[in-house]
Structures are given as structure tokens and as C-alpha cells.
Design a protein around this motif. Structure first.
Motif, PDB file in Angstrom:
ATOM      1  N   ASN A 105     -36.390 -79.822 -14.958  1.00 57.03           N
ATOM      2  CA  ASN A 105     -37.739 -79.610 -14.439  1.00 57.03           C
ATOM      3  C   ASN A 105     -38.141 -80.715 -13.464  1.00 57.03           C
ATOM      4  O   ASN A 105     -38.892 -80.468 -12.516  1.00 57.03           O
ATOM      5  CB  ASN A 105     -38.739 -79.506 -15.595  1.00 57.03           C
ATOM      6  N   ARG A 106     -37.621 -81.893 -13.690  1.00 60.54           N
ATOM      7  CA  ARG A 106     -37.864 -82.978 -12.735  1.00 60.54           C
ATOM      8  C   ARG A 106     -37.172 -82.682 -11.406  1.00 60.54           C
ATOM      9  O   ARG A 106     -37.720 -82.942 -10.338  1.00 60.54           O
ATOM     10  CB  ARG A 106     -37.360 -84.295 -13.334  1.00 60.54           C
ATOM     11  N   GLU A 107     -35.994 -82.120 -11.495  1.00 62.20           N
ATOM     12  CA  GLU A 107     -35.269 -81.720 -10.282  1.00 62.20           C
ATOM     13  C   GLU A 107     -36.004 -80.608  -9.540  1.00 62.20           C
ATOM     14  O   GLU A 107     -35.998 -80.567  -8.307  1.00 62.20           O
ATOM     15  CB  GLU A 107     -33.850 -81.270 -10.656  1.00 62.20           C
ATOM     16  N   ARG A 108     -36.639 -79.715 -10.278  1.00 62.79           N
ATOM     17  CA  ARG A 108     -37.427 -78.663  -9.638  1.00 62.79           C
ATOM     18  C   ARG A 108     -38.605 -79.264  -8.871  1.00 62.79           C
ATOM     19  O   ARG A 108     -38.946 -78.795  -7.780  1.00 62.79           O
ATOM     20  CB  ARG A 108     -37.948 -77.680 -10.693  1.00 62.79           C
ATOM     21  N   ALA A 109     -39.222 -80.283  -9.439  1.00 66.10           N
ATOM     22  CA  ALA A 109     -40.313 -80.962  -8.738  1.00 66.10           C
ATOM     23  C   ALA A 109     -39.798 -81.631  -7.468  1.00 66.10           C
ATOM     24  O   ALA A 109     -40.446 -81.593  -6.421  1.00 66.10           O
ATOM     25  CB  ALA A 109     -40.973 -81.987  -9.650  1.00 66.10           C
ATOM     26  N   GLN A 110     -38.611 -82.237  -7.561  1.00 66.62           N
ATOM     27  CA  GLN A 110     -37.999 -82.858  -6.387  1.00 66.62           C
ATOM     28  C   GLN A 110     -37.693 -81.817  -5.327  1.00 66.62           C
ATOM     29  O   GLN A 110     -37.939 -82.028  -4.132  1.00 66.62           O
ATOM     30  CB  GLN A 110     -36.713 -83.573  -6.795  1.00 66.62           C
ATOM     31  N   ALA A 111     -37.181 -80.660  -5.740  1.00 64.69           N
ATOM     32  CA  ALA A 111     -36.856 -79.591  -4.794  1.00 64.69           C
ATOM     33  C   ALA A 111     -38.112 -79.065  -4.122  1.00 64.69           C
ATOM     34  O   ALA A 111     -38.126 -78.794  -2.915  1.00 64.69           O
ATOM     35  CB  ALA A 111     -36.133 -78.459  -5.523  1.00 64.69           C
ATOM     36  N   ALA A 112     -39.196 -78.935  -4.883  1.00 66.91           N
ATOM     37  CA  ALA A 112     -40.461 -78.481  -4.307  1.00 66.91           C
ATOM     38  C   ALA A 112     -40.975 -79.494  -3.291  1.00 66.91           C
ATOM     39  O   ALA A 112     -41.464 -79.128  -2.210  1.00 66.91           O
ATOM     40  CB  ALA A 112     -41.493 -78.265  -5.411  1.00 66.91           C
ATOM     41  N   LEU A 113     -40.832 -80.769  -3.628  1.00 67.93           N
ATOM     42  CA  LEU A 113     -41.268 -81.830  -2.720  1.00 67.93           C
ATOM     43  C   LEU A 113     -40.500 -81.785  -1.413  1.00 67.93           C
ATOM     44  O   LEU A 113     -41.070 -81.957  -0.332  1.00 67.93           O
ATOM     45  CB  LEU A 113     -41.084 -83.189  -3.407  1.00 67.93           C
ATOM     46  N   ASP A 114     -39.213 -81.522  -1.490  1.00 67.53           N
ATOM     47  CA  ASP A 114     -38.362 -81.492  -0.302  1.00 67.53           C
ATOM     48  C   ASP A 114     -38.751 -80.377   0.667  1.00 67.53           C
ATOM     49  O   ASP A 114     -38.437 -80.455   1.860  1.00 67.53           O
ATOM     50  CB  ASP A 114     -36.897 -81.330  -0.707  1.00 67.53           C
ATOM     51  N   HIS A 115     -39.438 -79.349   0.163  1.00 68.28           N
ATOM     52  CA  HIS A 115     -39.791 -78.204   1.006  1.00 68.28           C
ATOM     53  C   HIS A 115     -41.258 -78.190   1.412  1.00 68.28           C
ATOM     54  O   HIS A 115     -41.713 -77.247   2.058  1.00 68.28           O
ATOM     55  CB  HIS A 115     -39.450 -76.897   0.272  1.00 68.28           C
ATOM     56  N   LEU A 116     -41.980 -79.236   1.061  1.00 67.58           N
ATOM     57  CA  LEU A 116     -43.405 -79.299   1.389  1.00 67.58           C
ATOM     58  C   LEU A 116     -43.643 -79.956   2.737  1.00 67.58           C
ATOM     59  O   LEU A 116     -42.875 -80.818   3.174  1.00 67.58           O
ATOM     60  CB  LEU A 116     -44.158 -80.095   0.315  1.00 67.58           C
ATOM     61  N   LYS A 117     -44.740 -79.565   3.383  1.00 67.08           N
ATOM     62  CA  LYS A 117     -45.162 -80.240   4.589  1.00 67.08           C
ATOM     63  C   LYS A 117     -45.700 -81.620   4.211  1.00 67.08           C
ATOM     64  O   LYS A 117     -46.226 -81.802   3.105  1.00 67.08           O
ATOM     65  CB  LYS A 117     -46.241 -79.425   5.302  1.00 67.08           C
ATOM     66  N   PRO A 118     -45.601 -82.607   5.109  1.00 68.21           N
ATOM     67  CA  PRO A 118     -45.971 -83.992   4.767  1.00 68.21           C
ATOM     68  C   PRO A 118     -47.370 -84.154   4.188  1.00 68.21           C
ATOM     69  O   PRO A 118     -47.583 -84.978   3.305  1.00 68.21           O
ATOM     70  CB  PRO A 118     -45.834 -84.719   6.110  1.00 68.21           C
ATOM     71  N   LYS A 119     -48.349 -83.378   4.671  1.00 71.05           N
ATOM     72  CA  LYS A 119     -49.726 -83.559   4.230  1.00 71.05           C
ATOM     73  C   LYS A 119     -50.147 -82.576   3.143  1.00 71.05           C
ATOM     74  O   LYS A 119     -51.323 -82.516   2.783  1.00 71.05           O
ATOM     75  CB  LYS A 119     -50.672 -83.459   5.427  1.00 71.05           C
ATOM     76  N   ASP A 120     -49.223 -81.814   2.631  1.00 73.34           N
ATOM     77  CA  ASP A 120     -49.562 -80.880   1.558  1.00 73.34           C
ATOM     78  C   ASP A 120     -49.931 -81.679   0.306  1.00 73.34           C
ATOM     79  O   ASP A 120     -49.118 -82.462  -0.196  1.00 73.34           O
ATOM     80  CB  ASP A 120     -48.367 -79.970   1.260  1.00 73.34           C
ATOM     81  N   PRO A 121     -51.165 -81.505  -0.230  1.00 72.54           N
ATOM     82  CA  PRO A 121     -51.577 -82.285  -1.400  1.00 72.54           C
ATOM     83  C   PRO A 121     -50.715 -82.054  -2.627  1.00 72.54           C
ATOM     84  O   PRO A 121     -50.656 -82.911  -3.517  1.00 72.54           O
ATOM     85  CB  PRO A 121     -53.022 -81.827  -1.636  1.00 72.54           C
ATOM     86  N   MET A 122     -50.027 -80.919  -2.683  1.00 69.49           N
ATOM     87  CA  MET A 122     -49.150 -80.668  -3.829  1.00 69.49           C
ATOM     88  C   MET A 122     -47.966 -81.637  -3.849  1.00 69.49           C
ATOM     89  O   MET A 122     -47.314 -81.816  -4.874  1.00 69.49           O
ATOM     90  CB  MET A 122     -48.638 -79.227  -3.798  1.00 69.49           C
ATOM     91  N   GLY A 123     -47.697 -82.251  -2.703  1.00 64.22           N
ATOM     92  CA  GLY A 123     -46.632 -83.244  -2.649  1.00 64.22           C
ATOM     93  C   GLY A 123     -46.912 -84.425  -3.561  1.00 64.22           C
ATOM     94  O   GLY A 123     -45.983 -85.003  -4.152  1.00 64.22           O
ATOM     95  N   LYS A 124     -48.182 -84.788  -3.700  1.00 60.84           N
ATOM     96  CA  LYS A 124     -48.542 -85.910  -4.571  1.00 60.84           C
ATOM     97  C   LYS A 124     -48.270 -85.565  -6.030  1.00 60.84           C
ATOM     98  O   LYS A 124     -47.817 -86.413  -6.806  1.00 60.84           O
ATOM     99  CB  LYS A 124     -50.006 -86.273  -4.359  1.00 60.84           C
ATOM    100  N   LEU A 125     -48.534 -84.310  -6.389  1.00 54.38           N
ATOM    101  CA  LEU A 125     -48.256 -83.882  -7.750  1.00 54.38           C
ATOM    102  C   LEU A 125     -46.752 -83.907  -8.019  1.00 54.38           C
ATOM    103  O   LEU A 125     -46.301 -84.387  -9.066  1.00 54.38           O
ATOM    104  CB  LEU A 125     -48.813 -82.476  -7.975  1.00 54.38           C
TER     105      LEU A 125
END
Length: 201
Positions: A105-125
Motif C-alpha cells: 500500500n505504501r508502494e501504491r501511494a508512491q505510484a500515485a505520487l509519481d503520476h500526479l501533477k506537481p501542484k496537485d494537493p493529493m501529492g502531499k497526502l
């Protein structure tokens, strides 16, 4: 002195000042409580002073990893554009990590982060989850330490983003964010509808 912060059984039994220092937090309010004061005493003093930004900093610093991430998840669900029925990949991964804090699940969070735009607030989560175990991430990154307070700061910033999005009701919403953290720290799920303090100060 406020009794609002009593009974936070999930919080480590150590001085608030120590946890703040470990995670790189500095308060803007001068606290009269001694350096040995436990979190509830420091929070009560800050609450009496209505120093809400510092209250949020302390809560971010003292909540254990799963409780901290869940607090951030609740705020993330309040962000504009969030679909409660179809949560963002980062939010889904974070909520699953809280339920099952596995490497997957931590890897899933990392994968989601890798596909986010730089200013997407979900990146902080997503970063709050990635840093939650004190390293830069899963796999090979687990050998490298995360920035001090990395997860704590990101979780705080998710809540700050939600506060900014609710400027018109920021005073009441601030109290809700605080009470969520306290409820979680007491072993609750943070899903509360009323607040214990709603001062206009």
C-alpha cells in the motif's frame, strides 16, 4: 485551562517539546509550560490563547503514523473536486495504508505520487504515506531517511489546504479539524459532525 485534549491515549507519553523538535516544528506562540510538559498541557495552553495554527502543528507532531495519515485523509476528502464514491488514487492508497500499513500500500501511494501533477494537493497526502515509516519510500528508498518531520508536515499541509478551500467557514472548520485529531488520538475514527469549541477568535 481547557480540558479539550484529555484522554488522547494514542499519543506517545513524552513531552510535546521533544516531539516538536524531533519533527522540526517551531511554534509561533511562546508557551509557558515547562519543556517537560505533556502534549495535553501544551495544547490546552495554546487553545486558551486561540493559537490555532500552533495547535495544528502540535497535533501533527504527536499523532502516530496511522492516526496522522487518517487525519489527513479526512481533510483530503474535503478538498474541492474530491468524489467520495470514486476517491483519487492517492487517497485510496492512503486510506488502505491506514487499514493495512503494508509495503504494497505504501508502494501504491508512491505510484500515485509519481503520476500526479506537481501542484496537485493529493501529492502531499501521498508523500505523508511514503514518508510515514521515516524513510524516503519503499524498496531501495527504505535505506535512506526521510526529511525530519516529512510525513508530519505533509499531513499538516493537507489539512491546511482543506482550510484554505473553506475560507468562508474557516473558523468553524478549524475547530472541526482539531476535534477530528483529538477524537482520532482517543481511538475514534475522527468522523464527527460537531465541534467542542467554535470561538470566533
Amino acid at each position: 485551562m481547557s480540558k479539550r485534549y484529555e484522554g488522547m491515549t494514542k499519543v506517545p507519553d513524552m513531552p510535546a517539546a521533544r516531539m516538536l523538535a524531533e519533527h522540526g516544528f517551531e511554534l509561533d506562540t511562546r508557551v509557558k509550560a515547562p519543556a517537560s510538559a505533556k502534549p495535553e498541557a501544551v495544547l490546552a495552553e495554546l487553545d486558551d490563547a486561540q493559537a490555532w495554527p500552533d495547535v495544528l502543528k502540535v497535533l501533527a507532531a504527536i499523532l502516530p503514523a496511522r492516526e496522522r495519515i487518517w487525519w489527513a485523509c479526512l481533510a483530503a476528502r474535503d478538498l474541492p473536486g474530491t468524489d467520495p464514491d470514486k476517491p483519487h488514487a492517492a487517497l485510496a492508497a492512503a486510506e488502505d495504508w491506514v487499514r493495512r500499513p503494508t509495503a504494497e500500500n505504501r508502494e501504491r501511494a508512491q505510484a500515485a505520487l509519481d503520476h500526479l501533477k506537481p501542484k496537485d494537493p493529493m501529492g502531499k497526502l501521498a508523500m505523508a504515506v511514503v514518508y510515514a515509516e521515516g524513510t524516503l519510500g519503499p524498496g531501495e528508498l527504505s535505506e535512506m531517511p526521510a526529511p525530519p518531520g516529512g510525513s508530519q508536515i505533509m499531513a499538516l499541509m493537507v489539512n491546511v489546504d482543506a482550510l484554505k478551500a473553506r475560507r468562508e467557514e474557516s473558523k468553524v472548520y478549524t475547530q472541526l479539524v482539531i476535534d477530528r485529531a483529538v477524537d482520532i488520538a482517543r481511538g475514534g475514527n475522527g468522523k464527527i459532525e460537531t465541534v467542542t469549541a467554535g470561538e470566533e477568535g
